[in-house]
Design an enzyme around this catalytic site. Structure first.
Site, mmCIF file in Angstrom:
data_model
loop_
_atom_site.group_PDB
_atom_site.id
_atom_site.type_symbol
_atom_site.label_atom_id
_atom_site.label_comp_id
_atom_site.label_asym_id
_atom_site.label_seq_id
_atom_site.Cartn_x
_atom_site.Cartn_y
_atom_site.Cartn_z
ATOM 1 N N ASP A 1 0.545 -1.078 0.027
ATOM 2 C CA ASP A 1 -0.007 0.108 -0.112
ATOM 3 C C ASP A 1 1.222 1.119 -0.181
ATOM 4 O OD1 ASP A 1 -2.475 1.296 0.068
ATOM 5 O OD2 ASP A 1 -2.637 2.029 2.020
ATOM 6 N N ASP B 1 -2.351 -1.496 6.305
ATOM 7 C CA ASP B 1 -2.732 -1.154 7.108
ATOM 8 C C ASP B 1 -3.813 -0.345 7.174
ATOM 9 O OD1 ASP B 1 -2.964 1.497 5.197
ATOM 10 O OD2 ASP B 1 -1.785 2.501 6.895
ATOM 11 N N ASP C 1 -7.073 -3.385 3.714
ATOM 12 C CA ASP C 1 -5.858 -4.593 3.099
ATOM 13 C C ASP C 1 -6.347 -5.449 3.363
ATOM 14 O OD1 ASP C 1 -4.210 -2.022 2.153
ATOM 15 O OD2 ASP C 1 -4.202 -1.458 3.579
#
Length: 953
Positions: A350, A679, A683
């Site tokens: 990410d 985070d 996700d």
């Protein structure tokens, strides 16, 4: 389309006008639903709760441990051994002092211990769904029966009219009906750092990605600013949060590479053992052997082939690896993940907070004449202004301070220092502007007193700008313009007492400007200058920067409220400020090291594609001509098309949770071994699906942490590289002690199988209890010491070994068979000599038991392993070339194991329990001599492989 079918088909609400949505859900927005409506809809759609599907219970997990084929074989051995002891007990055939059932008890103890170890590894309850549930609001304000009421969030239904205000969590998905300055933080759901400005009167295309659905609100997100009235469209598992919960529960957990290899190892060992047992019993019966004796041989062979100590050694090795990783700020939540890290081929990361600092930082400032680069990291007010790569002084450029002053005063954020860190209280974008001004020495507190705010035209998503009206304070008590601070005196044309500063969308603000500030005065804004500003705005946006435009206007009087349209005209253009969620400085080196190690980094983000591209190119994740795949494009792709593209795309932008999951699955179908960092709540499904899920410890949500295998305590991408290195070291050491342990086991099996065939009186040289001792202690202690061998120099300079490779790959199987045969030859030669020696005239006349030949074989096999352990430390270097003190644990293990082995022979209670016999010192010397041959053989192999130019395994 009916309301029910719309609720089932969640992608359409943002493509409807407000009136259409209200009509489809049959509700009056002023009076809300009636009690009867609520009851019927609760029956139809269920409660607004996340549902949990059934998983394995604790008992099921425990029972699953005993389905392991090696443990099943040991259980069978224990049962047969117990039956034989029972028959011997009934027939009175037990030898004096012999304890019945000790082999059965010892074997079952090992079986239970291994079962408990496996259970402890797998029994950690999955808490990701529980963490998701915490995101749902406990109570919510709705309109029902014409009244405003507070209800439990679980009782909200589609069609409810929900009221939102700053600070509340959104309890369900819904379509905006009314809003005022509404900003919602959706970072946990979409991955975007900035709060989203919502709009009502807008109709979006159906394929609009989740992060761009600005007319909808979503469960689990937080209202940062403003208020709104919302038509609830989805509840429970139909919300975006519910879809994530569904994906989490649908992801099936596969065995790790190590678990798969251990299963393969067990199948090979047990299959080979059973085949050998059949051959030995068959030959024995043909030669007229005793069936009971042949069964005893078979039991010993079965115990010898199973490396009983291996599960414990692997568990301890992985636990030691987790401790070393914790010291590097990587917390391992699932033990097998330690080894699994070493197999990673792709890291899907990410962007926000992982590759970047999650702090907006100004990168560029553009005035009427100059484009300046701004240096510095985070919110620390330290940095330089550079023109054409050279540092410049702000005082030398008259048009720069007037651009930076509104960055400080047209701002609601506050910059504060806490110990050694600088933090922002307020919006990250405004925080970046305050920091920019501070880098130029323009302190917010100081200028708030020079230009105190007396009025404001607030930001709205429709206007895309905000203005503040500041009173111009004089330096002295005089009343002339010259008494005003020199930095703003040139902004005033005569005796104006107020300055209005405006910031927002560059295009919209530029339309309202008639002049431009250049040098130290305002001049007429030409079309050429407009084009130049717009072109620069496009260039900055193309670099992934978020660009704000600034303008000002001197005023004679304070404007009245709601007069923005009148006063926000004929502005003076000041310039552009471009900012970015800046990359973490250490990530570039981590990306480079990953590539050197054969690991491909991939960025997957919910942010805009231009921003994603800029960050990825800056960090070395992608090249300038690499393709960016957006969520909309991905949505239109079939799984086969995505699978075809996934190996060439390194940047994914504007993606939603299901897209991340599909990307990981597509990579896995291309035989990639995937680590996924993240985070946010969005996700979690991909973290769980990935071979290694890596959550952020500081910025990560509880949901992402619970779905992960590993948590980065410092949120540092570079920590992943360190953890990957540790995983490679662990796997190398596991292979090292597996070939150490199994080489011995194969030697034991062949020796035991040969004894009834080669010796005239038959007999078994080793009892099951003695074999357990060898497998647990003699093999186990040195194996644990081999588990802490230092890393090889090239551990991060080679591609990862295939996670699909067999445990016997790269010559390991051949090595174990080869060494096992050498072990067996040494032991069988010793056995032949010892048998005839102890049954000869000299052997029987010295007062020692003729059966001591068995103890000599037992001792030779055990001590030979010590030489093997010392020689196996390096595959290619001779032992004399290796620093003996680089692994002091091995020296201690070899010394301790040798002493313990001698105690079994010369300490009476131990001798009686383990069924050994005293051997003379010359006989012990002969055992040690034969044992030393094992060390000599391994060293000679190294020389041979070096001569032929081939690398040993």
């Amino acid at each position: 389309m009916s309301a029910h079918s719309l609720i089932e088909h969640e992608a359409v609400w943002h493509s409807l006008e407000v009136d259409e949505a209200i009509k489809l859900l049959s509700v009056n927005t002023d009076t809300g639903l009636t009690s009867e409506d609520v009851e019927s809809r609760l029956q139809k759609y269920g409660t607004n709760e996340l549902e949990e599907s059934g998983g394995r219970g604790n008992w099921e997990i425990l029972l699953d441990q005993f389905k392991n084929i090696m443990l099943l074989m040991l259980i069978a051995v224990a049962i047969v051994s117990g039956v034989l002891d029972l028959l011997a007990l009934q027939a009175g055939d037990l030898k004096p002092g012999e304890v019945p059932f000790k082999d059965t008890i010892a074997i079952m103890a090992i079986v239970i211990l291994n079962g408990i170890l496996g259970y402890l590894q797998e029994s950690r309850a999955e808490k990701a769904l529980a963490a998701l549930k915490k995101l749902s609001s406990p109570n919510v304000r709705v309109i029902r029966n014409g009244r405003l009421v507070n209800v439990e969030a679980k009782n909200v239904v589609p069609g409810d009219i929900m009221l939102l205000e700053a600070g509340v969590q959104v309890a369900a998905d819904g379509r905006l009906i009314e809003q005022s300055n509404l900003q919602i933080r959706e970072s946990a759901l979409t991955g975007e750092a900035e709060a989203v400005n919502k709009q009502v009167q807008i109709k979006l295309p159906e394929e609009t990605s989740l992060g761009d659905r600005i007319n909808l609100v979503f469960q689990g997100t937080e209202v940062v600013q403003g208020r709104a009235k919302v038509l609830v469209t989805h509840t429970g598992m139909k919300t975006e949060l519910g879809k994530i919960a569904q994906m989490l529960q649908s992801v099936e957990t596969e065995d790790t590479p190590l678990q798969q290899r251990m299963t393969q190892l067990g199948n090979v060992l047990v299959g080979g053992s059973l085949a050998l047992v059949a051959v030995v019993i068959g030959i024995g019966l043909l030669r007229g052997g005793n069936l009971q004796e042949l069964l005893e041989v078979s039991l010993s062979m079965a115990v010898a082939v199973v490396p009983e100590g291996l599960p414990a050694v692997i568990t301890v090795t992985l636990a030691l690896g987790t401790q070393r990783m914790v010291r590097r700020n990587a917390l391992i939540r699932k033990l097998p993940a330690v080894e699994t890290l070493g197999s990673v081929t792709t890291i899907c990361s990410d962007k926000t907070g992982t590759l970047t600092q999650n702090k907006m930082v100004v990168q560029s400032v553009y005035t009427s004449q100059h484009l300046l680069k701004v240096t510095g990291e985070g919110y620390a007010p330290n940095g330089d202004f550079e023109l054409n790569g050279k540092r410049v002084e702000i005082e030398d450029y008259a048009e720069i301070p007037p651009l930076l002053i509104p960055c400080a005063v047209c701002n609601d954020a506050v910059l504060q220092q806490e110990k050694d860190d600088w933090i922002i209280l307020g919006d990250p974008t405004e925080g970046a502007l305050v920091t920019l001004a501070a880098k130029a020495g323009i302190e917010q507190d100081q200028w708030n007193s020079k230009l105190p705010r007396v009025g404001e035209f607030p930001f709205s998503s429709e206007r895309k700008r905000m203005s503040v009206i500041c009173r111009v304070e004089q330096v002295d008590t005089g009343s002339t313009v010259g008494d005003v601070d020199p930095a703003i005196s040139n902004l005033l044309t005569s005796d104006e007492k107020y300055l209005m500063f405006t910031k927002g969308s560059p295009e919209l603000i530029l339309q309202r400007c008639t002049q431009i500030y250049t040098g130290n005065s305002a001049v007429e804004l030409t079309q050429e200058q407009r084009d130049k500003v717009l072109a620069q705005n496009d260039r900055m946006a193309g670099e992934g920067l978020r660009v704000l435009g600034f303008a000002y206007k001197p005023l004679q009087e304070e404007p009245p409220e709601n007069s923005e349209e009148q006063y926000e005209q004929q502005l003076v253009w000041l310039g552009l400020v471009g900012m970015l969620d800046a990359p973490r400085p250490e990530v570039r080196a981590a990306v480079k090291e990953s590539r050197e190690a054969g690991i491909r980094p991939v960025m997957i983000t919910g942010d805009h594609q231009l921003t994603a591209r800029a960050i990825a190119i800056d960090l070395g994740i992608a090249n300038a001509d690499d393709k960016v795949l957006t969520g909309q494009e991905l949505q239109r792709m079939t799984d086969a098309e995505l699978e075809k593209n996934v190996v060439n795309v390194s940047i994914y932008a504007r993606v939603s949770p299901e897209h991340k999951l599909r990307i990981v699955q597509a990579l896995q179908r291309r035989n990639q071994f995937v680590a996924m960092t993240g985070d946010g709540v969005n996700d979690a499904p991909a973290l769980k699906q990935a071979d290694i899920g890596i959550a952020m410890g500081i910025t990560g949500t509880d949901v992402s942490k619970e779905a992960s295998d590993m948590v980065l305590l410092d949120d540092n991408f570079a920590t992943i590289v360190a953890a990957t290195k540790e995983g490679r070291v662990v796997y190398t050491n596991i292979r090292r002690f597996i070939k150490y342990i199994l080489g011995s086991n194969i030697g034991e099996v062949i020796t035991i199988a040969a004894s009834p065939i080669l010796l005239p009186m038959g007999g078994v040289p080793l009892t099951p209890l003695q074999i357990l001792w060898m497998n647990l202690v003699t093999d186990g202690l040195p194996a644990l010491a081999l588990a802490v061998e230092p890393p090889e120099p090239d551990v991060m300079k080679r591609p990862p070994f295939s996670p699909r490779e067999s445990i016997f790959a790269r010559g390991l199987g051949y090595y174990m068979v080869r060494i096992g045969i050498v072990f067996a030859i040494i032991s069988i030669v010793l056995m032949q000599w010892a048998y005839y020696h102890t049954h000869g005239v000299t052997g029987s006349a010295n007062g020692l038991n003729p059966e001591r030949w068995k103890t000599m074989v037992f001792t030779t096999l055990c001590i030979a392993q010590m030489g093997h352990a010392i020689a196996i430390r390096s595959n290619n270097q001779l032992t004399i070339q290796v620093n003996p003190f680089s692994n002091p644990y091995l020296l201690a293990a070899v010394g301790l194991t040798t002493i313990l082995q001698l105690m079994l022979i010369y300490v009476p209670p131990l001798r009686a329990f383990f069924g050994t016999y005293i051997i003379s010192l010359p006989e012990l010397g002969i055992c040690l001599g034969f044992s030393f041959l094992m060390f000599v053989w391994v060293e000679l192999e190294k020389i041979f492989f070096k001569v032929i130019g081939k690398k040993n395994v």
